[in-house]
Design an enzyme around this catalytic site. Structure first.
Site, PDB file in Angstrom:
ATOM      1  N   ARG A  84       0.721  -1.120  -0.528  1.00 33.56           N
ATOM      2  CA  ARG A  84       0.488   0.272  -0.237  1.00 33.56           C
ATOM      3  C   ARG A  84       1.165   0.832  -0.133  1.00 33.56           C
ATOM      4  NH1 ARG A  84      -4.580   2.103   3.573  1.00 33.56           N
ATOM      5  NH2 ARG A  84      -4.375   4.477   2.680  1.00 33.56           N
ATOM      6  N   ARG A  93      -5.652   1.748  -4.028  1.00 39.35           N
ATOM      7  CA  ARG A  93      -4.908   1.492  -3.111  1.00 39.35           C
ATOM      8  C   ARG A  93      -4.952   0.275  -3.401  1.00 39.35           C
ATOM      9  NH1 ARG A  93      -7.475   4.109   0.292  1.00 39.35           N
ATOM     10  NH2 ARG A  93      -7.202   5.669   0.008  1.00 39.35           N
ATOM     11  N   ASP A  96      -6.856  -1.315   1.637  1.00 40.60           N
ATOM     12  CA  ASP A  96      -7.063  -0.875   2.407  1.00 40.60           C
ATOM     13  C   ASP A  96      -8.123  -1.623   3.587  1.00 40.60           C
ATOM     14  OD1 ASP A  96      -7.732   1.540   3.691  1.00 40.60           O
ATOM     15  OD2 ASP A  96      -9.282   1.669   2.432  1.00 40.60           O
ATOM     16  N   ASP A  98      -9.640  -1.017   7.076  1.00 42.06           N
ATOM     17  CA  ASP A  98     -10.396   0.639   8.341  1.00 42.06           C
ATOM     18  C   ASP A  98     -10.923  -1.248   9.841  1.00 42.06           C
ATOM     19  OD1 ASP A  98      -9.855   2.700   6.410  1.00 42.06           O
ATOM     20  OD2 ASP A  98     -11.692   2.066   5.598  1.00 42.06           O
TER      21      ASP A  98
HETATM   22  N1  LIG Z   1     -10.944   3.007  12.335  1.00 40.54           N
HETATM   23  C1  LIG Z   1     -10.339   2.748  12.029  1.00 40.54           C
HETATM   24  N2  LIG Z   1      -9.708   2.235  11.229  1.00 40.54           N
HETATM   25  C2  LIG Z   1      -8.239   2.551  10.284  1.00 40.54           C
HETATM   26  N3  LIG Z   1      -7.800   3.512  10.657  1.00 40.54           N
HETATM   27  C3  LIG Z   1      -7.804   5.252  11.079  1.00 40.54           C
HETATM   28  C4  LIG Z   1      -8.899   4.516  12.315  1.00 40.54           C
HETATM   29  N4  LIG Z   1      -9.545   5.655  12.686  1.00 40.54           N
HETATM   30  C5  LIG Z   1      -8.457   6.198  12.884  1.00 40.54           C
HETATM   31  N5  LIG Z   1      -7.648   5.719  11.732  1.00 40.54           N
HETATM   32  C6  LIG Z   1      -6.496   6.450  10.814  1.00 40.54           C
HETATM   33  O1  LIG Z   1      -6.711   6.419   9.996  1.00 40.54           O
HETATM   34  C7  LIG Z   1      -5.373   6.658   9.167  1.00 40.54           C
HETATM   35  C8  LIG Z   1      -6.209   7.270   8.192  1.00 40.54           C
HETATM   36  O2  LIG Z   1      -6.241   6.160   6.591  1.00 40.54           O
HETATM   37  P1  LIG Z   1      -6.541   5.892   6.074  1.00 40.54           P
HETATM   38  O3  LIG Z   1      -5.501   5.820   5.089  1.00 40.54           O
HETATM   39  O4  LIG Z   1      -6.099   4.144   5.504  1.00 40.54           O
HETATM   40  O5  LIG Z   1      -6.989   6.169   5.044  1.00 40.54           O
HETATM   41  P2  LIG Z   1      -7.922   6.254   3.775  1.00 40.54           P
HETATM   42  O6  LIG Z   1      -8.189   5.478   3.669  1.00 40.54           O
HETATM   43  O7  LIG Z   1      -7.044   6.913   2.511  1.00 40.54           O
HETATM   44  O8  LIG Z   1      -9.849   6.924   4.168  1.00 40.54           O
HETATM   45  P3  LIG Z   1     -10.495   6.403   5.019  1.00 40.54           P
HETATM   46  O9  LIG Z   1     -10.597   6.449   6.553  1.00 40.54           O
HETATM   47  O10 LIG Z   1     -12.030   7.360   4.569  1.00 40.54           O
HETATM   48  O11 LIG Z   1     -10.666   4.918   4.814  1.00 40.54           O
HETATM   49  C9  LIG Z   1      -4.697   6.370   9.699  1.00 40.54           C
HETATM   50  O12 LIG Z   1      -2.733   6.592  10.304  1.00 40.54           O
HETATM   51  C10 LIG Z   1      -5.419   6.022  10.679  1.00 40.54           C
HETATM   52  O13 LIG Z   1      -4.362   6.395  12.038  1.00 40.54           O
HETATM   53  N1  LIG Z   2     -16.257   1.890  -3.815  1.00 41.17           N
HETATM   54  C1  LIG Z   2     -15.502   1.713  -3.170  1.00 41.17           C
HETATM   55  N2  LIG Z   2     -15.186   3.925  -2.753  1.00 41.17           N
HETATM   56  C2  LIG Z   2     -13.730   3.988  -1.825  1.00 41.17           C
HETATM   57  C3  LIG Z   2     -13.103   3.688  -1.333  1.00 41.17           C
HETATM   58  C4  LIG Z   2     -13.468   1.839  -0.851  1.00 41.17           C
HETATM   59  O1  LIG Z   2     -13.037   0.846  -0.253  1.00 41.17           O
HETATM   60  N3  LIG Z   2     -14.941   1.620  -1.642  1.00 41.17           N
HETATM   61  N4  LIG Z   2     -12.097   3.316  -0.569  1.00 41.17           N
HETATM   62  C5  LIG Z   2     -12.265   4.977  -0.283  1.00 41.17           C
HETATM   63  C6  LIG Z   2     -11.567   5.369   1.006  1.00 41.17           C
HETATM   64  O2  LIG Z   2     -11.124   4.966   2.441  1.00 41.17           O
HETATM   65  C7  LIG Z   2     -12.536   5.621  -0.699  1.00 41.17           C
HETATM   66  N5  LIG Z   2     -13.463   5.345  -1.607  1.00 41.17           N
END
Ligand SMILES: Nc1ncnc2c1ncn2[C@@H]1O[C@H](COP(=O)(O)OP(=O)(O)OP(=O)(O)O)[C@@H](O)[C@H]1O
Ligand SMILES: Nc1nc2c(c(=O)[nH]1)N=C(CO)CN2
Length: 175
Positions: A84, A93, A96, A98
């Site tokens: 990543r 990416r 990802d 979460d």
């Molecule tokens: N519940 C969570 N799960 C994963 N990461 C988290 C969470 N809460 C906060 N973070 C923080 O979010 C930061 C950014 O995450 P990441 O780069 O994956 O964001 P993204 O995937 O671009 O956007 P999104 O968070 O909207 O999916 C991480 O460095 C982490 O510290």
């Molecule tokens: N459909 C879809 N869209 C996204 C996704 C994802 O996992 N699926 N993740 C994002 C950033 O976390 C931004 N947009």
């Protein structure tokens, strides 16, 4: 004490299915994590930054003895290991991960927020989450998840891509 946590997975670069499988294997190989259930795999239109390829998205349930912060360390290590790179916010990416829910805890720190701060706006997360656990409850939420999903604009862009068949999570990845 053992915790139930839900983790959302997404990939829209390279061999998307293989990234999902490798991430689930890596989580399950950790001695303090067991992957207990998964959703089907969905192909979803990109949300946020729309000029990118379609995602594969799914949600898994894990049982773990790790703290939420240690679990975040593990998910971030796996993201790094699987290539990543963070270039564009919400952009393409390979993988990802979460953390959506950790028991019924509410956590709000700079590093980690649980429930995941954007999960309620994302049908690509809520549809598979509800598939894994139809009775899942979210702290501070009284409205049924199905009502929330009905209102989400991205729900039309969420299509079943590989149907889960039985309880074995890894059977999803056999052709
Ligand atoms: N519940 C969570 N799960 C994963 N990461 C988290 C969470 N809460 C906060 N973070 C923080 O979010 C930061 C950014 O995450 P990441 O780069 O994956 O964001 P993204 O995937 O671009 O956007 P999104 O968070 O909207 O999916 C991480 O460095 C982490 O510290
Ligand atoms: N459909 C879809 N869209 C996204 C996704 C994802 O996992 N699926 N993740 C994002 C950033 O976390 C931004 N947009």
């Amino acid at each position: 004490m053992e915790t139930i946590a839900y983790i959302a997975l997404g990939s829209n670069l390279g061999d998307r299915l293989s990234y999902l499988r490798s991430a689930i294997e890596a989580l399950n190989d950790h001695k303090e994590i067991a992957v207990t259930s998964s959703s089907s795999i969905y192909e979803t239109d990109p949300v946020g930054y729309v000029n990118q390829g379609k995602f594969l998205n799914m949600v898994i349930e894990v049982a773990t003895t790790l703290s939420p912060f240690a679990l975040l360390d593990v998910t971030q290590e796996i993201e790094q290991k699987l290539g990543r790179k963070r270039e564009v916010r919400w952009g393409p990416r390979t993988l990802d991960l979460d953390i959506l829910l950790y028991n019924h805890e509410n956590i709000e720190t700079e590093q980690l927020t649980i429930p995941h701060p954007r999960m309620m706006e994302r049908a690509f997360v809520l549809i598979p989450l509800l598939e894994v656990n139809a009775f899942v409850t979210i702290p501070t939420l009284s409205e049924p998840l199905t009502d929330i999903i009905d209102r989400l604009p991205d729900k039309k862009g969420v299509r079943l891509w590989k149907q889960k068949d039985g309880e074995d999570v890894f059977a999803l990845f056999e052709s």
